[in-house]
Design a protein around this motif. Structure first.
Motif, PDB file in Angstrom:
ATOM      1  N   VAL A 107       0.798  -1.374   0.265  1.00 49.08           N
ATOM      2  CA  VAL A 107       0.016   0.200   0.303  1.00 49.08           C
ATOM      3  C   VAL A 107       1.006   1.113  -0.200  1.00 49.08           C
ATOM      4  O   VAL A 107       1.812   1.061   1.014  1.00 49.08           O
ATOM      5  CB  VAL A 107      -0.943   0.076   1.216  1.00 49.08           C
ATOM      6  N   THR A 108       0.868   1.959  -1.215  1.00 46.96           N
ATOM      7  CA  THR A 108       1.670   3.508  -0.602  1.00 46.96           C
ATOM      8  C   THR A 108       0.604   4.581  -1.321  1.00 46.96           C
ATOM      9  O   THR A 108      -0.626   4.285  -2.099  1.00 46.96           O
ATOM     10  CB  THR A 108       2.003   3.548  -2.455  1.00 46.96           C
ATOM     11  N   LEU A 109       0.323   6.035  -0.007  1.00 48.10           N
ATOM     12  CA  LEU A 109      -0.683   6.489   0.683  1.00 48.10           C
ATOM     13  C   LEU A 109       0.285   8.143  -0.399  1.00 48.10           C
ATOM     14  O   LEU A 109      -0.615   9.104  -0.706  1.00 48.10           O
ATOM     15  CB  LEU A 109      -0.890   6.824   1.351  1.00 48.10           C
ATOM     16  N   THR A 110       1.420   7.833  -1.292  1.00 47.54           N
ATOM     17  CA  THR A 110       1.999   9.108  -1.745  1.00 47.54           C
ATOM     18  C   THR A 110       2.808   8.414  -2.757  1.00 47.54           C
ATOM     19  O   THR A 110       3.428   7.732  -2.753  1.00 47.54           O
ATOM     20  CB  THR A 110       2.831  10.132  -0.380  1.00 47.54           C
ATOM     21  N   ASN A 111       3.539   9.596  -3.064  1.00 48.13           N
ATOM     22  CA  ASN A 111       4.847   8.875  -4.987  1.00 48.13           C
ATOM     23  C   ASN A 111       6.122   8.956  -3.534  1.00 48.13           C
ATOM     24  O   ASN A 111       5.999   9.922  -2.899  1.00 48.13           O
ATOM     25  CB  ASN A 111       4.571   9.924  -6.158  1.00 48.13           C
ATOM     26  N   ILE A 112       6.628   7.957  -4.182  1.00 49.35           N
ATOM     27  CA  ILE A 112       8.096   7.668  -2.996  1.00 49.35           C
ATOM     28  C   ILE A 112       8.773   8.651  -3.233  1.00 49.35           C
ATOM     29  O   ILE A 112       9.845   8.765  -2.998  1.00 49.35           O
ATOM     30  CB  ILE A 112       8.518   6.569  -2.849  1.00 49.35           C
ATOM     31  N   ASP A 113       8.669   9.608  -4.490  1.00 50.77           N
ATOM     32  CA  ASP A 113       9.346  10.270  -4.766  1.00 50.77           C
ATOM     33  C   ASP A 113       9.751  11.595  -4.075  1.00 50.77           C
ATOM     34  O   ASP A 113       9.728  12.694  -4.339  1.00 50.77           O
ATOM     35  CB  ASP A 113      10.367  10.560  -6.262  1.00 50.77           C
ATOM     36  N   TYR A 114       8.791  11.705  -2.922  1.00 53.02           N
ATOM     37  CA  TYR A 114       7.981  12.721  -2.932  1.00 53.02           C
ATOM     38  C   TYR A 114       7.914  12.792  -1.168  1.00 53.02           C
ATOM     39  O   TYR A 114       7.593  11.692  -0.688  1.00 53.02           O
ATOM     40  CB  TYR A 114       7.114  13.635  -3.459  1.00 53.02           C
ATOM     41  N   ASP A 115       7.710  14.428  -0.580  1.00 55.54           N
ATOM     42  CA  ASP A 115       7.525  14.328   0.779  1.00 55.54           C
ATOM     43  C   ASP A 115       6.705  13.559   1.682  1.00 55.54           C
ATOM     44  O   ASP A 115       5.694  14.234   0.667  1.00 55.54           O
ATOM     45  CB  ASP A 115       7.680  14.688   1.633  1.00 55.54           C
ATOM     46  N   GLY A 116       6.383  12.652   1.905  1.00 54.94           N
ATOM     47  CA  GLY A 116       4.854  12.357   2.285  1.00 54.94           C
ATOM     48  C   GLY A 116       4.843  10.936   3.044  1.00 54.94           C
ATOM     49  O   GLY A 116       5.832  10.805   3.707  1.00 54.94           O
ATOM     50  N   PHE A 117       3.811  10.945   3.736  1.00 54.84           N
ATOM     51  CA  PHE A 117       2.957   9.519   4.264  1.00 54.84           C
ATOM     52  C   PHE A 117       2.943   8.426   3.135  1.00 54.84           C
ATOM     53  O   PHE A 117       2.356   8.252   2.519  1.00 54.84           O
ATOM     54  CB  PHE A 117       1.944  10.081   5.208  1.00 54.84           C
ATOM     55  N   SER A 118       4.046   7.376   3.367  1.00 52.99           N
ATOM     56  CA  SER A 118       3.605   6.015   2.724  1.00 52.99           C
ATOM     57  C   SER A 118       3.910   4.790   3.883  1.00 52.99           C
ATOM     58  O   SER A 118       4.310   4.734   5.349  1.00 52.99           O
ATOM     59  CB  SER A 118       4.714   5.921   1.993  1.00 52.99           C
ATOM     60  N   LEU A 119       2.636   4.107   3.660  1.00 55.02           N
ATOM     61  CA  LEU A 119       2.799   2.729   4.183  1.00 55.02           C
ATOM     62  C   LEU A 119       2.764   1.390   2.390  1.00 55.02           C
ATOM     63  O   LEU A 119       2.538   1.414   1.238  1.00 55.02           O
ATOM     64  CB  LEU A 119       1.048   2.000   4.122  1.00 55.02           C
ATOM     65  N   TYR A 120       4.107   0.660   3.036  1.00 56.08           N
ATOM     66  CA  TYR A 120       4.645   0.036   1.756  1.00 56.08           C
ATOM     67  C   TYR A 120       5.345  -1.748   2.816  1.00 56.08           C
ATOM     68  O   TYR A 120       5.050  -1.198   3.738  1.00 56.08           O
ATOM     69  CB  TYR A 120       6.088   1.035   1.475  1.00 56.08           C
ATOM     70  N   HIS A 121       5.131  -2.851   1.603  1.00 54.00           N
ATOM     71  CA  HIS A 121       5.343  -3.406   1.662  1.00 54.00           C
ATOM     72  C   HIS A 121       6.574  -3.799   0.415  1.00 54.00           C
ATOM     73  O   HIS A 121       6.169  -3.970  -0.171  1.00 54.00           O
ATOM     74  CB  HIS A 121       4.376  -4.704   1.753  1.00 54.00           C
ATOM     75  N   GLU A 122       8.026  -4.145   1.048  1.00 53.99           N
ATOM     76  CA  GLU A 122       8.762  -4.548   0.187  1.00 53.99           C
ATOM     77  C   GLU A 122       9.573  -5.895   0.904  1.00 53.99           C
ATOM     78  O   GLU A 122       9.585  -6.777   1.530  1.00 53.99           O
ATOM     79  CB  GLU A 122       9.957  -3.701   0.963  1.00 53.99           C
TER      80      GLU A 122
ATOM     81  N   ASP B  81      10.009  -6.902   4.293  1.00 51.21           N
ATOM     82  CA  ASP B  81       9.596  -5.462   5.963  1.00 51.21           C
ATOM     83  C   ASP B  81       7.892  -6.324   5.827  1.00 51.21           C
ATOM     84  O   ASP B  81       7.355  -6.260   4.053  1.00 51.21           O
ATOM     85  CB  ASP B  81       9.639  -3.906   5.198  1.00 51.21           C
ATOM     86  N   VAL B  82       7.294  -5.436   6.863  1.00 55.29           N
ATOM     87  CA  VAL B  82       5.641  -6.145   7.371  1.00 55.29           C
ATOM     88  C   VAL B  82       5.081  -5.065   6.706  1.00 55.29           C
ATOM     89  O   VAL B  82       4.079  -5.325   6.002  1.00 55.29           O
ATOM     90  CB  VAL B  82       6.065  -7.291   7.916  1.00 55.29           C
TER      91      VAL B  82
ATOM     92  N   MET C 294      10.255   5.864   8.754  1.00 58.10           N
ATOM     93  CA  MET C 294      10.273   6.690   9.956  1.00 58.10           C
ATOM     94  C   MET C 294       9.814   4.923  10.910  1.00 58.10           C
ATOM     95  O   MET C 294      10.012   5.078  12.551  1.00 58.10           O
ATOM     96  CB  MET C 294       8.851   7.007  10.127  1.00 58.10           C
ATOM     97  N   LEU C 295       8.937   3.981  10.620  1.00 57.35           N
ATOM     98  CA  LEU C 295       9.247   3.207  10.971  1.00 57.35           C
ATOM     99  C   LEU C 295       8.897   1.727  10.150  1.00 57.35           C
ATOM    100  O   LEU C 295       7.990   1.923   9.325  1.00 57.35           O
ATOM    101  CB  LEU C 295       7.360   3.112  12.255  1.00 57.35           C
ATOM    102  N   THR C 296       9.607   0.798  10.767  1.00 60.38           N
ATOM    103  CA  THR C 296       9.397  -0.365   9.507  1.00 60.38           C
ATOM    104  C   THR C 296       9.124  -2.150  10.313  1.00 60.38           C
ATOM    105  O   THR C 296       9.698  -1.521  11.902  1.00 60.38           O
ATOM    106  CB  THR C 296      10.473  -0.731   8.876  1.00 60.38           C
ATOM    107  N   VAL C 297       8.579  -2.802  10.642  1.00 61.08           N
ATOM    108  CA  VAL C 297       8.155  -3.924  11.226  1.00 61.08           C
ATOM    109  C   VAL C 297       9.040  -4.694  10.188  1.00 61.08           C
ATOM    110  O   VAL C 297       7.880  -5.255   8.968  1.00 61.08           O
ATOM    111  CB  VAL C 297       6.703  -4.305  11.911  1.00 61.08           C
ATOM    112  N   ASN C 298       9.591  -5.150  10.439  1.00 66.25           N
ATOM    113  CA  ASN C 298      10.361  -6.618  10.596  1.00 66.25           C
ATOM    114  C   ASN C 298       9.362  -8.275  10.415  1.00 66.25           C
ATOM    115  O   ASN C 298       9.809  -8.155  11.564  1.00 66.25           O
ATOM    116  CB  ASN C 298      11.913  -6.715  10.023  1.00 66.25           C
ATOM    117  N   ALA C 299      10.036  -8.084   9.362  1.00 61.20           N
ATOM    118  CA  ALA C 299       9.711 -10.678   9.727  1.00 61.20           C
ATOM    119  C   ALA C 299      11.104 -10.927   9.425  1.00 61.20           C
ATOM    120  O   ALA C 299      11.116 -12.067  10.051  1.00 61.20           O
ATOM    121  CB  ALA C 299       9.003 -10.731   8.364  1.00 61.20           C
ATOM    122  N   SER C 300      12.515 -10.710   9.228  1.00 62.67           N
ATOM    123  CA  SER C 300      12.823 -10.912   9.571  1.00 62.67           C
ATOM    124  C   SER C 300      14.426 -10.093   8.994  1.00 62.67           C
ATOM    125  O   SER C 300      14.756  -9.478   8.511  1.00 62.67           O
ATOM    126  CB  SER C 300      13.471 -12.005   8.012  1.00 62.67           C
ATOM    127  N   PRO C 301      14.768  -9.668  10.413  1.00 63.35           N
ATOM    128  CA  PRO C 301      15.040 -10.182  11.859  1.00 63.35           C
ATOM    129  C   PRO C 301      13.334  -9.739  12.353  1.00 63.35           C
ATOM    130  O   PRO C 301      12.888  -8.884  11.564  1.00 63.35           O
ATOM    131  CB  PRO C 301      16.246  -9.911  12.545  1.00 63.35           C
TER     132      PRO C 301
END
Length: 225
Positions: free
Chosen positions: A49-64, A69-70, A80-87
């Protein structure tokens, strides 16, 4: 019907002119985009999920998926915040690309504050002056023993009674560098304890009436009082 999967589960379906398109909310508005675009709700190929273009400042939700990354929140290029599955871990400002302070408040009062630029943490203060700065009272473990005992990571002050004085076993100093113990005996008599280096230099395996404060240096226990 276009199906949208959230973390592998079917969340809802949306109609699309193309089975290759997904619904996207960008800085330019809502639109259908292909998974190759930099923004969108994707399933299986990377970003969720992404709520803004990653090339600009803003708020994003992402899953890589490639970095395991979860869940994540970005402000521009800053993680700003990352919840990782490994580790398995939660990171705040894990990218380290900017000094981002962290604060926990209660009724608008600072409970925990991390000064990212100075690498210092305050409890009850937003102006820490040391690695850990506590503006308030501190509680440390204390217990009474009258029999043979082995100290652990949950101990700090040990009030020793009993006659004869009980044997005290310390953990290996190599496993707890920096840890401190306060051993206090108000009764007369000498007890046996794991070897430590006294404040005057010689090693000792005994303690007696009074206070004995020990700290591990990574190799030995040392008397520091």
């Amino acid at each position: 019907m276009k199906q949208i999967l959230i973390f592998g589960f079917l969340a809802f379906g949306l109609s699309s002119a193309s089975a290759q398109e997904v619904l996207t909310k960008t800085n330019g508005g809502a639109s259908w985009e292909t998974p190759s675009d930099d923004n969108g709700i994707y399933s299986g190929d990377g970003k969720l999920v992404t709520l803004t273009n990653i090339d600009y400042d803003g708020f994003s939700l992402y899953h890589e998926l490639t970095t395991h990354d979860v869940f994540g929140i970005k402000d521009g290029s800053v993680n700003m915040l990352t919840v990782n599955a490994s580790p398995n871990e939660i990171e705040i400002n894990g990218g380290g690309s900017a000094d981002v302070n962290f604060e926990v408040k209660s009724d608008n009062d600072a409970m925990i504050f991390v000064d990212a630029s100075e690498d210092e943490m305050g409890v009850g203060t937003t102006s820490p002056q040391s690695t850990l700065d506590v503006d308030g009272s501190v509680s440390l473990p204390i217990r009474l023993t009258a029999s043979t005992t082995t100290l652990s990571s949950t101990d700090y002050t040990i009030l020793v009674s009993g006659s004869p004085a009980p044997t005290i076993t310390l953990p290996s100093a190599s496993s707890c560098e920096g840890r401190m113990y306060r051993i206090i005996r108000s009764l007369s008599g000498t007890g046996t304890i794991t070897s430590y280096v006294t404040s005057t230099g010689p090693a000792s395996t005994s303690y007696t009436q009074g206070a004995l404060i020990l700290q591990g240096d990574g190799s030995n226990w040392r008397q520091v009082n």
